[in-house]
Structure formats: structure tokens, C-alpha cells
Design a protein around this motif. Structure first.
Motif, short mmCIF file in Angstrom:
data_model
loop_
_atom_site.label_atom_id
_atom_site.label_comp_id
_atom_site.label_asym_id
_atom_site.label_seq_id
_atom_site.Cartn_x
_atom_site.Cartn_y
_atom_site.Cartn_z
N THR A 94 -5.79 -8.10 -2.12
CA THR A 94 -6.64 -8.91 -1.24
C THR A 94 -6.44 -10.40 -1.53
OG1 THR A 94 -8.29 -7.15 -1.08
CG2 THR A 94 -9.01 -9.37 -0.52
N LYS A 95 -6.35 -10.74 -2.81
CA LYS A 95 -6.12 -12.12 -3.21
C LYS A 95 -4.80 -12.63 -2.65
CE LYS A 95 -6.70 -15.91 -5.74
NZ LYS A 95 -7.79 -16.88 -5.49
N ASN A 96 -3.75 -11.81 -2.75
CA ASN A 96 -2.44 -12.21 -2.22
C ASN A 96 -2.50 -12.50 -0.73
OD1 ASN A 96 -1.13 -12.10 -4.67
ND2 ASN A 96 -0.13 -10.14 -4.29
N VAL A 97 -3.14 -11.62 0.00
CA VAL A 97 -3.23 -11.81 1.46
C VAL A 97 -4.06 -13.05 1.78
CG1 VAL A 97 -4.18 -10.84 3.60
CG2 VAL A 97 -2.86 -9.39 2.04
N ASP A 98 -5.14 -13.24 1.07
CA ASP A 98 -5.98 -14.42 1.31
C ASP A 98 -5.22 -15.72 1.03
OD1 ASP A 98 -8.09 -12.83 2.07
OD2 ASP A 98 -9.16 -12.99 0.15
N LEU A 99 -4.42 -15.73 -0.04
CA LEU A 99 -3.63 -16.92 -0.36
C LEU A 99 -2.64 -17.22 0.76
CD1 LEU A 99 -2.91 -16.30 -4.15
CD2 LEU A 99 -4.26 -18.17 -3.19
N ALA B 284 3.81 -6.85 4.77
CA ALA B 284 2.80 -7.68 5.43
C ALA B 284 3.20 -8.07 6.84
CB ALA B 284 2.53 -8.94 4.59
N GLY B 285 4.51 -8.06 7.14
CA GLY B 285 4.96 -8.32 8.50
C GLY B 285 5.62 -9.66 8.74
N PRO C 120 0.78 -1.24 0.00
CA PRO C 120 0.00 0.00 0.00
C PRO C 120 0.81 1.30 0.00
CG PRO C 120 -1.07 -1.60 1.38
CD PRO C 120 0.24 -2.22 0.97
N PRO C 121 1.90 1.43 0.78
CA PRO C 121 2.66 2.68 0.74
C PRO C 121 3.22 2.98 -0.65
CG PRO C 121 3.24 1.42 2.68
CD PRO C 121 2.44 0.51 1.81
N ALA D 45 -7.81 2.68 3.36
CA ALA D 45 -8.84 1.83 3.97
C ALA D 45 -8.52 0.35 3.77
CB ALA D 45 -10.21 2.17 3.38
N LYS D 46 -8.08 0.00 2.57
CA LYS D 46 -7.73 -1.39 2.27
C LYS D 46 -6.52 -1.83 3.11
CE LYS D 46 -9.24 -3.91 -0.10
NZ LYS D 46 -10.14 -5.09 0.14
N GLU D 47 -5.55 -0.94 3.28
CA GLU D 47 -4.38 -1.27 4.09
C GLU D 47 -4.80 -1.57 5.53
OE1 GLU D 47 0.13 0.28 5.04
OE2 GLU D 47 -1.35 1.76 4.41
N LYS D 48 -5.68 -0.76 6.06
CA LYS D 48 -6.16 -0.96 7.43
C LYS D 48 -6.87 -2.31 7.56
CE LYS D 48 -8.93 1.28 11.04
NZ LYS D 48 -9.79 2.46 11.37
N GLU D 49 -7.69 -2.63 6.56
CA GLU D 49 -8.43 -3.90 6.55
C GLU D 49 -7.48 -5.10 6.51
OE1 GLU D 49 -10.59 -6.45 3.09
OE2 GLU D 49 -11.07 -4.32 3.15
N LEU D 50 -6.50 -5.04 5.62
CA LEU D 50 -5.57 -6.16 5.46
C LEU D 50 -4.64 -6.29 6.66
CD1 LEU D 50 -4.69 -5.84 1.67
CD2 LEU D 50 -6.36 -7.35 2.76
N ARG D 51 -4.22 -5.16 7.21
CA ARG D 51 -3.37 -5.19 8.41
C ARG D 51 -4.07 -5.95 9.54
NH1 ARG D 51 1.92 -4.48 8.19
NH2 ARG D 51 2.60 -2.48 7.39
N ALA D 52 -5.34 -5.68 9.69
CA ALA D 52 -6.10 -6.34 10.77
C ALA D 52 -6.12 -7.85 10.56
CB ALA D 52 -7.52 -5.78 10.81
N LYS D 53 -6.32 -8.29 9.33
CA LYS D 53 -6.35 -9.73 9.03
C LYS D 53 -4.99 -10.37 9.27
CE LYS D 53 -8.61 -10.90 5.23
NZ LYS D 53 -9.12 -10.86 3.82
N LEU D 54 -3.93 -9.68 8.86
CA LEU D 54 -2.58 -10.22 9.02
C LEU D 54 -2.17 -10.28 10.48
CD1 LEU D 54 -1.01 -8.30 6.02
CD2 LEU D 54 -1.13 -10.79 6.20
#
Length: 283
Positions: free
Chosen positions: A270-275, A193-194, A123-124, A161-170
Motif C-alpha cells: 500500500t505504501k508503494n502504491v501511495d508513493l 501495477a500497469g 499480489p500474484p 482483497a488488497k489487490e482489488k483495492e489497489l487496482r482500483a486506485k491505480l
């Protein structure tokens, strides 16, 4: 006998005129759109989001291949013959060389390299890309500057907004405790992603027996949980490592559109994070 005059209600006349004018407006609008050619779907997706119906986008390099190893065909060069603006990654300079651009014989074509380094899936970096592409569109098409700037502002807010959403999932998956081996081209995204990156590797042809042994040793010593490949540089580069380490093998994409339903950056990231999260459940 006098013929009766047929009176057409004014509302019908006005409706017909409105439809006629709307049709003319649509045709004129299409003809006045800025024709933009792009060097990747990363750029194309941003141009489409910022330019909307005021741009016509033609992408050159398909999302499933590495732009650095793509050879232009006559049909690809032909796409530049009607373009007014070419936006490409600065590292694609050899692909869109000065000699190539001259061979197109398009005096209206302006080529602009986008010098945004790093993995655009992060995202950055995506936000930097939006700002750079917005600036290029505004400079080339100042009559629509306010329109582009407003859409860029919205796009930046959506990325945040997407970064915040994905951060929470990760974070919920506690990925900061997960050690991985990954393709070099995915290093920037996975670092964002961390994950803990224990080692990286290049293309399959660069993986020597010595390099493989070194990666296996690190993987075993560190307790690696995943091996992550990059689709565009070699989806099977780390498959053997994953099999030897008995851990899940994941393939991510660095470009929108490589997987079905991922034509935008938001869908692709989103697909990358889900995978990654699905693979972690199997580790």
C-alpha cells in the motif's frame, strides 16, 4: 473461644485456579512454539501471519538492505543455533551455504529454500509465496497443519482483497498511460501495477555513461513521467536521471518493514502504491 472458620467463596477459588492454569498454559505454549528463522522480512511476515502464536520468528536479513549483498555476522549466525526451521529465498543459497549451516552445530535445524520467483510485492507472486511457506510449515509441523492451512486461506483472501483495492486506485490514476524508467528490481511490481516501462537499469555501480545517455534519450523521446528506484539496490541510482528529465523521483521498497508502519506485506505494498500516486500528482 472457638476460632471462626473463614469460608472462601467457590467462585474466588475457581478464578484463582483459572488464572494459574492460564499462566501455565501460556508458558507451555511459548515453549512449544516452532522456532523459525527467516532469510528476509518477506518470508518473516508470511510466517507470522500463518503461524501466529504457534511460531516464534527470528529474521536474519534486515529489510533495508539487499539480501544478495548482505554479509552474515557472528550474531546473525547465532540466531540459527536455536532455530528448528530456516526458510530462505532459493537465491540466498550462497548466504546460507551448507558449510555455514554445519558450523551452527544445530542438529535440529532444517533448512528449506522457498523457490518463488518474481517480485513478492506483486499480489500474484505474494499468493504463490503464501502457498509455498504454508506447505513448508505444514510439512515440518504436521500437528498444526489444519491451523496453518486455515490461516493461509485467510491470508490469500486478504491478498486478493488488497489487490482489488489497489487496482482500483491505480486505474483511477490512469497509470496504464504513464511511461517510466525504473530499477530492474522494481520491474515486476511496476509491470503488475500497469505502468509502461520504457527502460530499466541496475545498481548505481552498473550505470555507465553510455547506459545513462541511452536512458536519457529514451526518457526524452517517450515522454517519461517518473523515475522509480529500489531502496535495497540503490535509492539514488536513478536520481540523476530524474533531475535531467525534470520528473519526480520515487523510491519503493521490496521488503516489509523498510518504511515505518510497513511491517506487513499489505502495509508495504500500500505504501508503494501511495508513493507512486503521490509522485504522479507532481508530474
Amino acid at each position: 473461644m472457638r476460632k471462626q472458620r473463614i469460608l472462601v467463596p467457590a467462585v474466588v477459588v475457581l478464578s484463582a485456579l483459572t488464572l494459574l492454569l492460564a499462566g501455565c498454559g501460556t508458558k507451555a505454549q511459548k515453549e512449544s512454539r516452532l522456532n523459525v528463522a527467516t532469510g528476509s522480512t518477506l518470508i518473516a511476515s508470511i510466517v507470522e501471519e500463518i503461524g501466529k502464536d504457534r511460531v516464534a520468528v527470528t529474521n536474519i536479513v534486515p529489510p533495508g538492505v539487499c539480501p544478495g549483498h548482505f554479509d552474515l555476522k557472528p550474531g546473525d549466525v547465532q540466531k540459527l543455533s536455536t532455530a528448528q526451521l530456516l526458510l530462505y529465498h532459493d537465491w540466498e543459497g550462497k548466504l546460507f551455504s551448507e558449510n555455514l549451516l554445519k558450523s551452527v552445530h544445530n542438529d535440529k535445524l532444517v533448512a528449506v529454500p522457498i523457490a518463488v520467483q518474481g517480485n513478492w510485492m506483486a499480489p500474484p507472486v505474494q499468493k504463490q509465496a503464501i502457498e509455498a511457506i504454508s506447505a513448508a510449515l505444514c510439512q515440518h509441523d504436521p500437528s498444526n497443519q489444519a491451523f496453518y492451512q486455515e490461516n493461509a486461506r485467510k491470508a490469500l483472501a486478504e491478498v486478493e482483497a488488497k489487490e482489488k483495492e489497489l487496482r482500483a486506485k491505480l486505474q483511477a490514476a490512469n497509470v496504464s498511460q504513464v511511461k517510466i524508467l525504473c530499477a530492474e528490481m522494481q520491474q515486476g511490481f511496476l509491470k503488475w501495477a500497469g505502468f509502461q516501462i520504457v527502460g530499466t537499469y541496475g545498481r548505481p555501480e552498473d550505470l555507465t555513461p553510455q547506459k545513462l545517455q541511452e536512458l536519457l534519450r529514451k526518457g526524452r523521446e517517450e515522454g517519461v513521467k517518473l523515475v522509480v528506484d529500489n531502496l535495497q539496490s540503490g535509492p539514488d541510482a536513478g536520481k540523476g536521471l530524474a533531475e535531467e528529465l525534470k520528473v519526480p523521483h520515487v523510491v519503493l521498497s521490496n521488503f516489509p518493514g523498510a518504511w515505518p508502519g510497513t511491517d506487513t506485506w499489505a502495509a508495504a505494498v500500500t505504501k508503494n502504491v501511495d508513493l507512486l500516486l503521490e509522485a504522479l500528482k507532481k508530474s
